[in-house]
Write a protein that holds these residues in place. Sequence first.
Motif, PDB file in Angstrom:
ATOM      1  N   UNK A  16       0.831  -1.210   0.000  1.00 58.93           N
ATOM      2  CA  UNK A  16       0.000   0.000   0.000  1.00 58.93           C
ATOM      3  C   UNK A  16       0.864   1.258   0.000  1.00 58.93           C
ATOM      4  N   UNK A  17       0.401   2.270  -0.661  1.00 60.14           N
ATOM      5  CA  UNK A  17       1.101   3.546  -0.651  1.00 60.14           C
ATOM      6  C   UNK A  17       0.754   4.320   0.612  1.00 60.14           C
ATOM      7  N   UNK A  18       1.577   5.263   0.941  1.00 56.95           N
ATOM      8  CA  UNK A  18       1.305   6.100   2.110  1.00 56.95           C
ATOM      9  C   UNK A  18       1.902   7.478   1.875  1.00 56.95           C
ATOM     10  N   UNK A  19       1.224   8.470   2.447  1.00 56.33           N
ATOM     11  CA  UNK A  19       1.711   9.842   2.271  1.00 56.33           C
ATOM     12  C   UNK A  19       2.097  10.490   3.603  1.00 56.33           C
ATOM     13  N   UNK A  20       1.942   9.744   4.688  1.00 57.07           N
ATOM     14  CA  UNK A  20       2.288  10.295   5.998  1.00 57.07           C
ATOM     15  C   UNK A  20       2.594   9.161   6.966  1.00 57.07           C
ATOM     16  N   UNK A  21       3.225   9.514   8.076  1.00 56.25           N
ATOM     17  CA  UNK A  21       3.530   8.528   9.106  1.00 56.25           C
ATOM     18  C   UNK A  21       2.228   7.995   9.706  1.00 56.25           C
ATOM     19  N   UNK A  22       1.242   8.861   9.882  1.00 52.97           N
ATOM     20  CA  UNK A  22      -0.044   8.429  10.440  1.00 52.97           C
ATOM     21  C   UNK A  22      -0.708   7.404   9.530  1.00 52.97           C
ATOM     22  N   UNK A  23      -0.627   7.629   8.237  1.00 53.63           N
ATOM     23  CA  UNK A  23      -1.204   6.693   7.269  1.00 53.63           C
ATOM     24  C   UNK A  23      -0.447   5.369   7.305  1.00 53.63           C
ATOM     25  N   UNK A  24       0.851   5.420   7.438  1.00 47.00           N
ATOM     26  CA  UNK A  24       1.666   4.210   7.549  1.00 47.00           C
ATOM     27  C   UNK A  24       1.257   3.409   8.787  1.00 47.00           C
ATOM     28  N   UNK A  25       1.070   4.089   9.911  1.00 50.18           N
ATOM     29  CA  UNK A  25       0.650   3.403  11.139  1.00 50.18           C
ATOM     30  C   UNK A  25      -0.721   2.749  10.959  1.00 50.18           C
ATOM     31  N   UNK A  26      -1.623   3.462  10.290  1.00 54.71           N
ATOM     32  CA  UNK A  26      -2.950   2.900  10.033  1.00 54.71           C
ATOM     33  C   UNK A  26      -2.846   1.650   9.167  1.00 54.71           C
TER      34      UNK A  26
END
Length: 69
Positions: free
Chosen positions: A33-43
Amino acid sequence: MAQPRVAASLDASPQQVALSWLLHRSPAVALIPGTSSVAHLRENLAAADLDLPPQARAELDGIGDLPGT
């Protein structure tokens, strides 16, 4: 729709449910999955620990079914 309903019942985001469902489909699945932020990565990472009950998986499995088939 099944995905938002399942997500609400598990106190998770629809994206987490989608990732978790894909991980439960087969041990051979490799998600990127792609991510644009650390919060998104954690999710995204939390999706790996999301326990999808058999009823939720069955509901998600039927997303592509056409009525009457």
